[in-house]
Motif scaffolding. Structure first.
Motif, mmCIF file in Angstrom:
data_model
loop_
_atom_site.group_PDB
_atom_site.id
_atom_site.type_symbol
_atom_site.label_atom_id
_atom_site.label_comp_id
_atom_site.label_asym_id
_atom_site.label_seq_id
_atom_site.Cartn_x
_atom_site.Cartn_y
_atom_site.Cartn_z
ATOM 1 N N PRO A 27 62.247 -65.759 -23.313
ATOM 2 C CA PRO A 27 63.146 -66.406 -22.339
ATOM 3 C C PRO A 27 63.490 -67.823 -22.779
ATOM 4 O O PRO A 27 62.808 -68.414 -23.617
ATOM 5 N N THR A 28 64.547 -68.361 -22.216
ATOM 6 C CA THR A 28 64.848 -69.771 -22.465
ATOM 7 C C THR A 28 63.802 -70.645 -21.794
ATOM 8 O O THR A 28 63.098 -70.218 -20.876
ATOM 9 N N ARG A 29 63.695 -71.876 -22.257
ATOM 10 C CA ARG A 29 62.732 -72.809 -21.652
ATOM 11 C C ARG A 29 63.313 -73.404 -20.372
ATOM 12 O O ARG A 29 64.537 -73.504 -20.201
ATOM 13 N N ARG A 30 62.417 -73.843 -19.517
ATOM 14 C CA ARG A 30 62.860 -74.521 -18.303
ATOM 15 C C ARG A 30 63.535 -75.844 -18.639
ATOM 16 O O ARG A 30 63.163 -76.508 -19.602
ATOM 17 N N LYS A 31 64.484 -76.241 -17.842
ATOM 18 C CA LYS A 31 65.104 -77.547 -18.001
ATOM 19 C C LYS A 31 64.041 -78.630 -17.805
ATOM 20 O O LYS A 31 63.268 -78.586 -16.856
ATOM 21 N N GLY A 32 64.001 -79.573 -18.709
ATOM 22 C CA GLY A 32 63.009 -80.640 -18.611
ATOM 23 C C GLY A 32 61.648 -80.265 -19.150
ATOM 24 O O GLY A 32 60.661 -80.963 -18.872
ATOM 25 N N CYS A 33 61.562 -79.189 -19.941
ATOM 26 C CA CYS A 33 60.266 -78.813 -20.504
ATOM 27 C C CYS A 33 59.793 -79.875 -21.496
ATOM 28 O O CYS A 33 60.562 -80.728 -21.933
ATOM 29 N N ARG A 34 58.520 -79.805 -21.835
ATOM 30 C CA ARG A 34 57.946 -80.785 -22.756
ATOM 31 C C ARG A 34 58.683 -80.765 -24.092
ATOM 32 O O ARG A 34 59.138 -79.713 -24.555
ATOM 33 N N GLU A 35 58.765 -81.940 -24.727
ATOM 34 C CA GLU A 35 59.544 -82.068 -25.944
ATOM 35 C C GLU A 35 59.120 -81.076 -27.013
ATOM 36 O O GLU A 35 59.958 -80.470 -27.696
ATOM 37 N N GLU A 36 57.802 -80.850 -27.168
ATOM 38 C CA GLU A 36 57.341 -79.978 -28.245
ATOM 39 C C GLU A 36 57.654 -78.503 -27.989
ATOM 40 O O GLU A 36 57.470 -77.661 -28.875
ATOM 41 N N LEU A 37 58.144 -78.174 -26.791
ATOM 42 C CA LEU A 37 58.501 -76.800 -26.462
ATOM 43 C C LEU A 37 60.005 -76.558 -26.478
ATOM 44 O O LEU A 37 60.457 -75.422 -26.316
#
Length: 205
Positions: free
Chosen positions: A152-162
Motif C-alpha cells: 500500500p501507499t504510505r500515510r501522508k506525513g509518515c516518517r522520512e525514512e519510510l
C-alpha cells in the motif's frame, strides 16, 4: 518483547562546501556562466541531445585543471567525500575514493533532469551555485521501490525514512553526497531564473 529495527540504511550527507568561506559562491557562479558561454562543443551537445539549458558533462572533463576555482572545489569535495566514506564504513584498503568527473549544470525555467543513477561510481553528489526562489529541490527515490509490488501507499506525513520519495531543498553553497546507486532527479525548475549546480562522481580503485 516486541522489537522493530530499521535495516539497510540509505545515507545522505549535507554540509557547506566551504565552511571557511574560501570558495566564493558568486565567483563560482560567474565562472560557470562564463564557461557555458564559451563552450561551443557543450552547447552543440545539449542542442543535439535535447538537453535543457547547459551541461559540460559531455564536453569539458578537466575543469579543475583549467580553472583554479574548480581546483579549490575539488579539494573541498575530497574532504567531504572522505568524511562520508568514513561514515559509510567503507573498507577502502588504503585507496581513497578519487574524483572521476565533475561538470556544470545550468537549468533554465521549465527544465528538468530525469530520474537516473550514476553507474560505475561509488559516491555522487552536487554542490549548489544558484538556487533562485522557485528552483526545484532534489528528489530522491527509495531504492526498494521496484520491489514493493503490492505494498500500500504510505500515510501522508509518515516518517522520512519510510517515504517513497524525499525532496531536499539545498541552499547555495551546500554540498549533498549519496551513494551512486541512489536514483534521483531534478523536477521542473519553476523559477524564471537559472538553477546552477556542479555535479560529480567519485570512484575507487
Amino acid at each position: 518483547m516486541t522489537q522493530i529495527r530499521s535495516l539497510f540504511a540509505t545515507r545522505l550527507y549535507q554540509a557547506r562546501l566551504s565552511a571557511d568561506g574560501a570558495i566564493d559562491p558568486s565567483e563560482l557562479e560567474a565562472s560557470c556562466l562564463s564557461i557555458a558561454e564559451d563552450d561551443e562543443a557543450g552547447q552543440d551537445w545539449c542542442e543535439a541531445n535535447g538537453y535543457p539549458g547547459y551541461t559540460s558533462y559531455a564536453s569539458l572533463t578537466d575543469l579543475p585543471w583549467r580553472f583554479p576555482i574548480f581546483k579549490a572545489v575539488e579539494e573541498a569535495l575530497d574532504a567531504h567525500v572522505a568524511a562520508f566514506a568514513d561514515d559509510l564504513q567503507f573498507d577502502l584498503n588504503d585507496r581513497p575514493l578519487k574524483l572521476e568527473n565533475l561538470w556544470i549544470n545550468i537549468l533554465p525555467e521549465g527544465g528538468t533532469h530525469a530520474s537516473h543513477i550514476h553507474p560505475h561510481s561509488v559516491i555522487s553528489g552536487t554542490t549548489y551555485v544558484a538556487m533562485p526562489e522557485g528552483a526545484s529541490a532534489l528528489k530522491l527515490e527509495d531504492p526498494r521501490l521496484p520491489m514493493m509490488m503490492a505494498a500500500p501507499t504510505r500515510r501522508k506525513g509518515c516518517r522520512e525514512e519510510l517515504k517513497s520519495f524525499v525532496y531536499v531543498a539545498p541552499a547555495v553553497g551546500d554540498v549533498l553526497l549519496w551513494e551512486s546507486w541512489l536514483r534521483h532527479e531534478v523536477p521542473m525548475n519553476m523559477s524564471e531564473e537559472e538553477r546552477i549546480s556542479v555535479s560529480f562522481n567519485y570512484a575507487w580503485g
